[in-house]
Design a protein around this motif. Structure first.
Motif, PDB file in Angstrom:
ATOM      1  N   ASP A  23       0.936  -1.123   0.066  1.00 48.25           N
ATOM      2  CA  ASP A  23       0.053  -0.059   0.160  1.00 48.25           C
ATOM      3  C   ASP A  23       1.028   1.476  -0.080  1.00 48.25           C
ATOM      4  O   ASP A  23       1.834   1.469   1.036  1.00 48.25           O
ATOM      5  N   GLU A  24       0.826   1.908  -1.130  1.00 49.42           N
ATOM      6  CA  GLU A  24       1.850   3.093  -1.311  1.00 49.42           C
ATOM      7  C   GLU A  24       1.027   4.401  -1.229  1.00 49.42           C
ATOM      8  O   GLU A  24       1.215   5.419  -1.917  1.00 49.42           O
ATOM      9  N   ALA A  25      -0.062   4.321  -0.435  1.00 54.42           N
ATOM     10  CA  ALA A  25      -0.952   5.914  -0.301  1.00 54.42           C
ATOM     11  C   ALA A  25      -0.072   6.942  -0.138  1.00 54.42           C
ATOM     12  O   ALA A  25      -0.448   8.107  -0.668  1.00 54.42           O
ATOM     13  N   HIS A  26       0.884   6.865   0.854  1.00 51.98           N
ATOM     14  CA  HIS A  26       1.559   7.941   1.249  1.00 51.98           C
ATOM     15  C   HIS A  26       2.730   8.019   0.640  1.00 51.98           C
ATOM     16  O   HIS A  26       3.469   9.189   0.653  1.00 51.98           O
ATOM     17  N   SER A  27       3.191   7.066   0.009  1.00 46.29           N
ATOM     18  CA  SER A  27       4.606   7.196  -0.615  1.00 46.29           C
ATOM     19  C   SER A  27       4.853   7.336  -1.956  1.00 46.29           C
ATOM     20  O   SER A  27       5.828   7.929  -2.384  1.00 46.29           O
ATOM     21  N   ILE A  28       3.675   6.844  -2.666  1.00 48.94           N
ATOM     22  CA  ILE A  28       3.695   7.179  -4.076  1.00 48.94           C
ATOM     23  C   ILE A  28       3.786   8.851  -4.506  1.00 48.94           C
ATOM     24  O   ILE A  28       3.047   9.422  -3.949  1.00 48.94           O
ATOM     25  N   GLY A  29       4.638   9.154  -5.457  1.00 51.15           N
ATOM     26  CA  GLY A  29       4.904  10.321  -5.850  1.00 51.15           C
ATOM     27  C   GLY A  29       5.478  11.380  -4.564  1.00 51.15           C
ATOM     28  O   GLY A  29       5.871  12.697  -5.106  1.00 51.15           O
ATOM     29  N   ALA A  30       5.736  10.845  -3.747  1.00 45.63           N
ATOM     30  CA  ALA A  30       6.375  11.691  -2.528  1.00 45.63           C
ATOM     31  C   ALA A  30       7.905  11.173  -2.215  1.00 45.63           C
ATOM     32  O   ALA A  30       8.410  12.091  -1.821  1.00 45.63           O
ATOM     33  N   ILE A  31       8.599  10.123  -2.517  1.00 44.29           N
ATOM     34  CA  ILE A  31       9.776   9.434  -2.164  1.00 44.29           C
ATOM     35  C   ILE A  31      10.196   8.972  -3.324  1.00 44.29           C
ATOM     36  O   ILE A  31       9.550   8.704  -4.380  1.00 44.29           O
ATOM     37  N   GLY A  32      11.738   8.946  -3.679  1.00 43.49           N
ATOM     38  CA  GLY A  32      12.504   8.398  -4.622  1.00 43.49           C
ATOM     39  C   GLY A  32      13.065   9.427  -5.546  1.00 43.49           C
ATOM     40  O   GLY A  32      12.433  10.631  -5.377  1.00 43.49           O
ATOM     41  N   PRO A  33      14.175   8.954  -6.170  1.00 44.87           N
ATOM     42  CA  PRO A  33      14.567  10.164  -6.920  1.00 44.87           C
ATOM     43  C   PRO A  33      13.746  10.663  -8.047  1.00 44.87           C
ATOM     44  O   PRO A  33      13.871  11.576  -8.659  1.00 44.87           O
ATOM     45  N   HIS A  34      12.677   9.765  -8.496  1.00 45.74           N
ATOM     46  CA  HIS A  34      11.947   9.957  -9.506  1.00 45.74           C
ATOM     47  C   HIS A  34      10.607   9.968  -9.038  1.00 45.74           C
ATOM     48  O   HIS A  34       9.462  10.108  -9.828  1.00 45.74           O
ATOM     49  N   GLY A  35      10.333   9.878  -7.808  1.00 51.23           N
ATOM     50  CA  GLY A  35       8.902   9.976  -7.236  1.00 51.23           C
ATOM     51  C   GLY A  35       8.105   8.964  -7.490  1.00 51.23           C
ATOM     52  O   GLY A  35       6.737   8.925  -7.592  1.00 51.23           O
ATOM     53  N   ARG A  36       8.606   7.541  -7.663  1.00 50.39           N
ATOM     54  CA  ARG A  36       7.787   6.531  -8.040  1.00 50.39           C
ATOM     55  C   ARG A  36       7.499   5.866  -6.782  1.00 50.39           C
ATOM     56  O   ARG A  36       7.316   4.376  -6.910  1.00 50.39           O
ATOM     57  N   GLY A  37       7.634   6.143  -5.698  1.00 54.11           N
ATOM     58  CA  GLY A  37       7.254   5.386  -4.566  1.00 54.11           C
ATOM     59  C   GLY A  37       8.629   4.686  -3.878  1.00 54.11           C
ATOM     60  O   GLY A  37       9.656   4.740  -3.915  1.00 54.11           O
ATOM     61  N   VAL A  38       8.107   3.519  -2.926  1.00 51.85           N
ATOM     62  CA  VAL A  38       9.293   2.722  -2.393  1.00 51.85           C
ATOM     63  C   VAL A  38      10.109   2.310  -3.258  1.00 51.85           C
ATOM     64  O   VAL A  38      11.459   1.784  -2.941  1.00 51.85           O
ATOM     65  N   CYS A  39       9.646   1.472  -4.305  1.00 53.04           N
ATOM     66  CA  CYS A  39      10.494   0.868  -5.031  1.00 53.04           C
ATOM     67  C   CYS A  39      11.487   1.459  -5.741  1.00 53.04           C
ATOM     68  O   CYS A  39      12.818   1.261  -6.109  1.00 53.04           O
ATOM     69  N   ASP A  40      11.325   2.854  -6.377  1.00 55.07           N
ATOM     70  CA  ASP A  40      12.154   3.621  -6.631  1.00 55.07           C
ATOM     71  C   ASP A  40      13.138   4.231  -5.545  1.00 55.07           C
ATOM     72  O   ASP A  40      14.328   4.449  -5.757  1.00 55.07           O
ATOM     73  N   TYR A  41      12.689   4.348  -4.187  1.00 53.54           N
ATOM     74  CA  TYR A  41      13.554   4.763  -3.065  1.00 53.54           C
ATOM     75  C   TYR A  41      14.671   3.929  -2.896  1.00 53.54           C
ATOM     76  O   TYR A  41      15.814   4.144  -2.582  1.00 53.54           O
ATOM     77  N   PHE A  42      14.263   2.635  -2.862  1.00 51.47           N
ATOM     78  CA  PHE A  42      15.379   1.514  -2.558  1.00 51.47           C
ATOM     79  C   PHE A  42      15.939   1.021  -3.862  1.00 51.47           C
ATOM     80  O   PHE A  42      16.648  -0.170  -3.543  1.00 51.47           O
ATOM     81  N   GLY A  43      15.517   1.254  -5.073  1.00 51.99           N
ATOM     82  CA  GLY A  43      16.146   0.702  -6.329  1.00 51.99           C
ATOM     83  C   GLY A  43      15.695  -0.867  -6.338  1.00 51.99           C
ATOM     84  O   GLY A  43      16.649  -1.583  -6.904  1.00 51.99           O
ATOM     85  N   VAL A  44      14.405  -0.893  -6.320  1.00 50.16           N
ATOM     86  CA  VAL A  44      13.873  -2.306  -6.444  1.00 50.16           C
ATOM     87  C   VAL A  44      13.119  -2.284  -7.716  1.00 50.16           C
ATOM     88  O   VAL A  44      12.431  -1.485  -7.966  1.00 50.16           O
ATOM     89  N   ASP A  45      13.059  -3.437  -8.390  1.00 58.30           N
ATOM     90  CA  ASP A  45      12.340  -3.705  -9.592  1.00 58.30           C
ATOM     91  C   ASP A  45      10.813  -3.751  -9.345  1.00 58.30           C
ATOM     92  O   ASP A  45      10.632  -4.750  -8.591  1.00 58.30           O
ATOM     93  N   PRO A  46      10.231  -2.643  -9.616  1.00 60.02           N
ATOM     94  CA  PRO A  46       8.623  -3.052  -9.209  1.00 60.02           C
ATOM     95  C   PRO A  46       7.839  -4.028  -9.680  1.00 60.02           C
ATOM     96  O   PRO A  46       6.911  -4.798  -9.189  1.00 60.02           O
ATOM     97  N   ARG A  47       8.274  -4.745 -10.725  1.00 59.90           N
ATOM     98  CA  ARG A  47       7.901  -6.115 -11.419  1.00 59.90           C
ATOM     99  C   ARG A  47       8.190  -7.107 -10.378  1.00 59.90           C
ATOM    100  O   ARG A  47       7.418  -8.198 -10.602  1.00 59.90           O
TER     101      ARG A  47
END
Length: 695
Positions: A426-450
């Motif tokens: 659940d990325e209600a509060h993280s999507i668009g707000a964190i990560g170098p590209h604003g893509r949420g926790v996967c972007d923040y930690f460098g994890v492949d969202p797939r």
């Protein structure tokens, strides 16, 4: 000297003394703002006489191809015509402010080298200093365990005694009240033959505890919930039983709304696009998605969300809470096991209960606790029969709204590879707000969202819209479209909301420019929506509606990148600064949610009222803050929860730190670090850039 709005009325008047204190750059700011708004009014009047209200692009309407770099981009650099048509209580209420209100005048006005901003400074603060920027990303080696610090035992003891005292006094008042004022308690009794709708403790807690501080909750507001917010002043003649409005309003700095990227604006390119969609589509689709409620905007939004997240497909629904509470029953049922973090949101708990699946809780963000439950569940199987579970679903949040902590995604992915469970984030509060590209926790930690099975999120925070989404592989999403109640039966997302989230999301991604003719064989051909997409990358221009013309700074992604970096700086600065001042702060330092622990119930209303009173220091401004208590938090860990935004300036955070420092001394809230290790508030303000970069 007057500060005119685009409608010709004076927004607020500057006294002679205050106008003499303005620097030439401030005078240029006011003059450029008037000229830009007059030009916007002329364009709006011309458009109103046109039979086709299609919006021209920024470069066409202004006659310029201005496209500055990020370093020279002010906070509000894009044009808007929305300001010329706004007629809300904001204009009237702003006249009640003082002549030199710092919430309406930028601390550092724009210079003549900047394009004139036409949106009100109160919606999005002006900050053009590149030092006040930061990139949100995970630093390997940083601890992801919950950073919960216990206060001294005297504070805990005083908190328990305070609650016992309040409960004892409340029962005494009920005991004598029922005997001496029976008419007052008559409405609390159920009618003859009916059971009580509310439990005894629920009724008691509401009347005897919450009622004492209810003036701190549900304060009525008006206008745009941007950098500042207008609040209706009210008084209570009967000790908070009822309230009466005084007819006056107070403009306060807004550190309470989920406006993480500042897109909750009534002006700007995104607001213009939403306005145009109302002219073209109206206000509602007037039907569920499986009937006549699917529009081209829905399909475009879902395609854009899937690319934004790096997933195969996505579906959007009209309510964030329903996204969880109706999707989980569509995914799991009896014979399935849901393993949930103990601090998961109420929407997740509701969905699990509706599903009929078995549920087990693991300690908040504790991967060893999760692994122990996984090993036991896989080896033992279902209760009594010991048959294998049909499926095991682990449900977590990307950013926990009350704790301000990120999920330990690297540790979670290691467990997923080992135990092969399904993962729902659940990325209600993280999507668009964190990560170098604003893509949420996967972007923040460098994890492949797939590698994540299901990504859920809402549009009510970073995108300034409403509703939610579910993203995953195409087979799963197609199945959910047929059995998810919020998709099949609920009203579909309204067109202006779809346009708002599409324009905001596209401005974060950036829009790919047209391919050269030699690349595709036709002049001006755009990148097709079916073209291979490299995540994270810009959105193909063909995904956006043809009538949507965003300003160049939004199309290029420069504005979105600036907002992300401003939010990251503000979040880290406030979190680090409060810690250095001595407060007990929960959560991780990159989180835009910053909980400050208060503990004692009596200090909650005092903190809220002092922050709103604006008398914490000589140059203070009012602050609207959110205090959170039981049952939203454990009984003894009541807190104030600050929500940072890209719309805030560094000076806003400075004011907030000074106010918290003063109130913290008055209420004895500084129990985080010893006095010898604390910084003064002026040292925190002066060393802000250094503080943000500290590990």
């Amino acid at each position: 000297m007057a500060f005119p709005t685009s409608s010709g009325s004076s927004l607020f008047k500057l006294s002679k003394k205050s106008s003499q204190r303005f620097t030439p750059s401030a005078q240029e700011y006011l003059a450029s703002l008037k000229a830009a708004d007059d030009d916007a009014l002329a364009r709006e009047q011309a458009r109103s006489h046109s039979p086709t209200p299609a919006r021209e692009s920024y470069a066409h309407t202004t006659g310029t191809n201005y496209a500055p770099s990020i370093a020279s981009t002010p906070a509000l650099s894009f044009a808007s015509t929305a300001a010329s048509t706004i007629s809300t209580p904001t204009t009237h209420a702003a006249q009640l402010e003082e002549d030199d209100d710092p919430l309406l005048v930028p601390d550092t006005p724009p210079t003549s080298n900047d394009p004139p901003p036409t949106a009100l400074h109160s919606e999005f603060g002006y900050c053009n200093n590149e030092q006040y920027r930061y990139t949100s990303s995970y630093r390997p080696g940083t601890s992801l365990l919950p950073q919960h610090q216990d206060p001294p035992m005297t504070i805990l003891l005083a908190t328990y005694i305070s609650y016992l005292f309040l409960i004892a006094i409340g029962h005494m008042r009920d005991f004598f009240g029922k005997r001496f004022w029976p008419a007052y308690y008559k409405h609390l009794q159920p009618a003859d033959g009916y059971a009580a709708l509310n439990g005894d403790f629920d009724s008691f807690y509401t009347r005897r505890l919450k009622l004492r501080i209810v003036d701190c909750f549900s304060r009525p507001v008006t206008g745009v919930p941007g950098r500042t917010i207008l609040m209706y002043n009210r008084v209570s003649p009967d000790f908070n039983v009822t309230f009466k409005l005084t007819g006056q309003l107070t403009r306060a700095l807004n550190v309470s709304s989920y406006n993480y990227l500042g897109f909750a604006q009534a002006t700007g390119g995104v607001a213009d696009a939403a306005d145009e969609s109302i002219r073209r589509y109206g206000l509602s689709a007037l039907g569920p998605r499986l009937e006549a409620g699917t529009q081209d905007l829905h399909q475009a939004a879902e395609a854009l969300v899937a690319r934004f997240l790096g997933m195969e497909d996505a579906m959007v629904v009209s309510m964030g809470f329903a996204t969880n509470s109706t999707t989980l029953p569509a995914m799991v049922s009896r014979g399935s096991l849901v393993i949930s973090d103990e601090y998961n949101h109420a929407s997740i708990r509701t969905g699990v209960r509706l599903s009929g699946a078995s549920v087990r809780l693991f300690k908040h963000n504790d991967m060893s606790s999760l692994e122990q439950i996984l090993r036991e569940s896989i080896s033992q199987g279902q209760p009594r029969t010991h048959r294998p579970w049909k499926k095991i679903l682990v449900v977590v949040e990307g950013l926990y709204s009350m704790e301000g902590t990120f999920i330990d995604l690297p540790g979670l992915m290691e467990l997923k590879k080992r135990y092969h469970f399904y993962l729902y984030i659940d990325e209600a509060h993280s999507i668009g707000a964190i990560g170098p590209h604003g893509r949420g926790v996967c972007d923040y930690f460098g994890v492949d969202p797939r590698e994540v099975n299901i990504l859920m999120g809402t549009f009510t925070k970073s995108f300034g819209a409403a509703g939610g989404y579910i993203a995953g592989n195409k087979v799963l999403i197609d199945r959910l479209r047929t059995i998810n109640h919020s998709f099949a039966y609920a009203e579909s997302v309204s067109p202006p909301v779809l346009t708002q989230l599409t324009a905001a999301m596209a401005s974060i991604m950036g829009v790919a420019p047209p391919l050269p003719p030699a690349a595709v064989g036709a002049p001006g051909t755009l990148i097709p929506a079916s073209a291979p997409y490299v995540h994270p990358g810009p959105a193909p221009a063909s995904i956006l509606p043809q009538w949507m013309h965003l300003p160049p700074l939004l199309l290029s992604g420069q504005e979105g990148a600036t907002r992300l970096r401003r939010l990251a700086f503000n979040s880290r600065y406030l979190s680090q600064g409060l810690r250095k001042l001595g407060f007990i702060i929960y959560g991780h330092r990159d989180s835009p949610i910053v909980p400050l622990l208060i503990f004692n119930p009596g200090k909650m209303p005092v903190f809220s009222r002092l922050m709103l009173a604006a008398n914490t220091h000589p140059n203070a401004v009012p602050f609207v803050v959110v205090i959170v208590a039981y049952p939203a938090t454990p009984l003894i860990t009541s807190r104030v929860r600050f929500c940072m935004s890209a719309s805030h300036t560094k000076a806003d955070v400075d004011r907030l730190l000074r106010a918290c420092d003063k109130v913290g001394d008055l209420l004895d809230l500084k129990h985080g670090i010893p006095k010898g290790e604390r910084w003064t508030v002026e040292e925190v303000v002066d060393r802000a850039v250094e503080l943000v970069k500290m590990e």
